[in-house]
Design a protein around this motif. Structure first.
Motif, PDB file in Angstrom:
ATOM      1  N   LEU A 254      29.405   1.811  23.847  1.00 35.18           N
ATOM      2  CA  LEU A 254      28.184   2.522  23.436  1.00 35.18           C
ATOM      3  C   LEU A 254      27.228   2.743  24.610  1.00 35.18           C
ATOM      4  O   LEU A 254      26.306   3.541  24.510  1.00 35.18           O
ATOM      5  CB  LEU A 254      27.487   1.749  22.302  1.00 35.18           C
ATOM      6  N   GLU A 255      27.427   2.016  25.707  1.00 30.57           N
ATOM      7  CA  GLU A 255      26.581   2.211  26.887  1.00 30.57           C
ATOM      8  C   GLU A 255      27.378   2.795  28.057  1.00 30.57           C
ATOM      9  O   GLU A 255      27.016   2.643  29.222  1.00 30.57           O
ATOM     10  CB  GLU A 255      25.927   0.887  27.309  1.00 30.57           C
ATOM     11  N   ARG A 318      16.276   8.751  17.829  1.00 31.88           N
ATOM     12  CA  ARG A 318      17.204   9.219  18.859  1.00 31.88           C
ATOM     13  C   ARG A 318      16.574  10.391  19.611  1.00 31.88           C
ATOM     14  O   ARG A 318      17.007  11.531  19.480  1.00 31.88           O
ATOM     15  CB  ARG A 318      18.543   9.643  18.246  1.00 31.88           C
ATOM     16  N   ALA A 323      21.823   9.927  22.985  1.00 32.26           N
ATOM     17  CA  ALA A 323      21.978   9.148  21.753  1.00 32.26           C
ATOM     18  C   ALA A 323      22.491  10.012  20.611  1.00 32.26           C
ATOM     19  O   ALA A 323      23.238   9.544  19.751  1.00 32.26           O
ATOM     20  CB  ALA A 323      20.644   8.517  21.369  1.00 32.26           C
ATOM     21  N   ARG A 326      26.222  10.701  21.154  1.00 30.68           N
ATOM     22  CA  ARG A 326      26.937   9.447  20.886  1.00 30.68           C
ATOM     23  C   ARG A 326      27.025   9.208  19.374  1.00 30.68           C
ATOM     24  O   ARG A 326      28.063   8.793  18.869  1.00 30.68           O
ATOM     25  CB  ARG A 326      26.212   8.291  21.580  1.00 30.68           C
ATOM     26  N   GLN A 327      25.937   9.484  18.674  1.00 23.31           N
ATOM     27  CA  GLN A 327      25.948   9.315  17.225  1.00 23.31           C
ATOM     28  C   GLN A 327      27.006  10.224  16.589  1.00 23.31           C
ATOM     29  O   GLN A 327      27.792   9.803  15.746  1.00 23.31           O
ATOM     30  CB  GLN A 327      24.561   9.619  16.644  1.00 23.31           C
ATOM     31  N   HIS A 331      30.299   8.675  15.046  1.00 21.00           N
ATOM     32  CA  HIS A 331      30.465   8.828  13.597  1.00 21.00           C
ATOM     33  C   HIS A 331      31.790   9.512  13.297  1.00 21.00           C
ATOM     34  O   HIS A 331      32.602   9.026  12.508  1.00 21.00           O
ATOM     35  CB  HIS A 331      29.307   9.635  13.006  1.00 21.00           C
TER      36      HIS A 331
END
Lengths: 372, 290
Positions: A254-255, A318, A323, A326-327, A331
């Motif tokens: 996630l990073e 976000r 972000a 990434r979401q 998802h």
């Protein structure tokens, strides 16, 4: 007469022009036919009454941020990869009135939307699109709550599927296990040969649409040719996606610096979510008349790329594109599996084709995997 | 222990369309702290009013036509569901419009939705409630539950934080709670001359507790930064993260898992949440802008 109809699971052959009789039968049965048509320099889905309206002889060249119509030089009815339209636009309209409410003395009176939902016959549904419909079924019908509007449209829909023989440059349904062969529920499924259609019967209702059609049982030759075409399509996918442990890969990264990289390119325009056949996020709006006494509550498509999507009092959760992308990707490929027991991606490639800057999720995943 | 999930689900008796509101009249408005008031709602449809029930920690969607809809936790006793209370802080468009309403005005209500504080699985254990500001409102139904079933629980402690003494929610109930062998410890960020209690952030109150890690459950609701430190203080005392429950807030539009707004990684906060164990959210809790 009925005993002369083929049964579900059986495969028949019809001459190509005979498809018009199937259209007629659907029309007589009360269906609104929705099929691929040429419009605005693209192949989209719209209402039709005749096979002549199909984009016969046309295809499209696709690539990241690239879509161009081309003449095929033959008379193929379904010789093109998926365009920007989706069937979700019909089952889950981009704008739908939920109810209207009027002031009534000191209180309110609610009038639900009781419009009779349309009966659609979807013509030319690809395997990836069948998979996408099955995914939206899980969201809108198979959870603890049911969306009555989706459910009504879905239950009525007739599905004339097409086994895909023309995957595009951005297609990877084979990687997602979603195509190119139609395996999920349909009423009829065509495979297009040079001068005939092989039709697999999926339901008794589908068989009934062949009542006025001259058909014969498919022989080994036709079946062999149809099968070969689908197998060829499987080997012609423009892209691949390594799906092994995508949830683990994404949750553990996630990073990852790749999110910063893609955020530099992504315009947060929401195109990918609009053309995606599975994206289901929505917003609700109130539209009042000038007196303020009458209001319509309307559901509209929303996108996780809209900054307001994550708004809670005090601000946006976000604010940065990093972000939001990434979401979306996390998802689509990871948390969707936790939520609905299936990936949210069917490998149709629309998000790659219709991204104005050509962001390719298969490339993004490969980059994260390589540098993980 | 890992089985102690907050998956208590209570699906409301819904009309055919889950998006249709039920109309309720405001029966009473009680001012609480500056910008915060509690609204008693009474459903107009008698059959619906009779059938309505909820679990502690669940929320309703409150709707004002032409303004919009907002998710608000229920703050009343789950065993008297006909006395339905919502404690609301003015924060956005809808809550500003609710503030202008009077007794007798109507509000659309959908619900109850979401997961509950697992008061049943915490039976027999010591309980620590940790609230920050308006966060005490979603906890109050669980507090009422443990008061009604006091003998079924061990030691009960309520840590309540507020910015200032005048922001201390439900402070006039604290003495009544104390009568049920409940320790209530309020603290404020900024005191004034009248304040006799503690000063400082809520998680620091853990330093005065000696919780038994084998037998303690924590329910916390407040700003996310506060809940994070509450979880850390609990973990530092070896209370397993499976027994630390938080209530999270995200943008919610539909409350039935259709609109996608309230996703928190694998969970929809309207369905699996808002009450989740810290163990469920720990992998994502420190990810910025997640």
């Amino acid at each position: 007469m009925a005993e002369n109809l083929p049964s579900p699971g059986e495969q028949v052959v019809i001459a190509k022009p005979a498809l018009q009789s199937v259209f007629k039968a659907l029309d007589s049965a009360g269906y609104t036919l929705i099929a691929p048509v040429l419009r605005n320099e693209a192949i989209i889905y719209d209402e039709v009454s005749s096979v002549d309206e199909l984009p016969i002889g046309w295809t499209a060249e696709t690539g990241p941020g690239h879509y161009r119509l081309e003449q095929r030089g033959d008379e193929s009815f379904f010789g093109f990869p998926a365009g920007p339209s989706t069937w979700k636009g019909y089952l889950y309209p981009s704008r739908l009135k939920l109810f209207s409410v009027s002031k009534n003395g000191g209180g309110y009176q609610t009038v639900p939307n009781q419009d009779v939902s349309p009966s659609y016959a979807f013509i030319g549904v690809r395997a990836c699109e069948l998979a996408a419909i099955a995914i939206q079924d899980r969201v809108f019908i198979e959870g603890p709550f049911q969306d009555p509007h989706y459910e009504a449209r879905r239950e009525k829909a007739f599905i004339l599927a097409v086994n895909c023989t023309e995957p595009g440059e951005t297609c990877f349904c084979a990687s997602m296990g979603a195509g190119p062969r139609c395996t999920q529920a349909f009423d009829l499924a065509l495979t297009e040969l040079r001068d005939a259609f092989v039709i697999e019967i999926g339901s008794p209702l589908g068989a009934r649409m062949l009542l006025d059609v001259e058909w014969s049982f498919a022989g080994a030759l036709e079946l062999g040719r149809a099968d070969q075409k689908i197998t060829d399509a499987e080997n012609q996918m423009g892209r691949t996606l390594d799906t092994s442990d995508l949830p683990g890969l994404l949750y553990d990264n996630l990073e990852h610096p790749r999110w910063d990289d893609v955020a530099e390119r992504c315009l947060s325009c929401t195109n990918c979510t609009l053309v995606c056949p599975t994206c289901f996020c929505s917003d609700m709006k109130d539209i009042s008349d000038l007196t303020g006494a009458n209001t319509e509550r309307v559901r509209v498509w929303d996108s996780c790329f809209n900054p307001d999507f994550s708004y809670v009092h005090g601000g946006h959760l976000r604010p940065n594109i990093r972000a939001r992308y990434r979401q979306w990707l996390t998802h689509k490929l990871a948390s969707w599996i936790d939520q609905f027991g299936t990936s949210g991606c069917v490998g149709c490639g629309r998000c790659i084709t219709w991204c104005p800057v050509g962001i390719d999720l298969t490339e993004e995943i490969a980059a994260i995997r390589d540098e993980a | 222990m890992a089985t102690k999930q907050s998956t208590l689900q209570h699906i409301p008796t819904i009309s055919l369309d889950p998006m249709l509101p039920h109309w309720a009249a405001i029966a009473k408005i009680q001012d609480e702290t500056p910008g915060v008031a509690t609204y008693a709602l009474e459903f107009q449809d008698l059959a619906f009013r009779t059938a309505y029930s909820f679990l502690p920690g669940q929320f309703n969607m409150l709707y004002l036509p032409g303004i919009g809809e907002v998710a608000i936790s229920i703050s009343s006793d789950p065993e008297t569901p006909h006395e339905l209370l919502h404690t609301i802080r003015v924060a956005g468009n809808v809550t500003q419009a609710i503030e202008r309403l009077k007794v007798g005005d109507q509000i659309g209500v959908r619900g109850p939705y979401g997961s509950a504080w697992p008061v049943e699985v915490a039976r027999g254990e010591d309980l620590i409630f940790v609230a920050g500001g308006i966060g005490l409102a979603p906890l109050r139904p669980a507090i009422y539950h443990v008061i009604r079933h006091r003998a079924e629980y061990g030691k009960i402690t309520i840590l309540a934080g507020a910015r200032s003494p005048e922001d201390m929610l439900y402070h006039d109930e604290f003495d009544a709670w104390r009568e049920h062998d409940i320790e209530v410890i309020p603290t404020v960020d900024r005191a004034d001359e009248s304040w006799q209690g503690r000063v400082g952030v809520v998680p620091m109150l853990f330093y005065s507790l000696r919780p038994d890690p084998r037998n303690t459950t924590v329910f916390t609701c407040g700003p996310e930064i506060m809940m994070r430190f509450v979880a850390y203080e609990a973990m530092a005392r070896r209370i397993p993260t499976e027994r630390v429950f938080v209530s999270l807030e995200r943008n919610m539009k539909c409350a039935v898992g259709f609109c996608g707004h309230c996703q928190y990684g694998p969970t929809f906060l309207c369905k699996e949440g808002p009450v989740l164990s810290f163990a469920q959210i720990e992998p994502f809790y420190n990810v910025e802008e997640f």
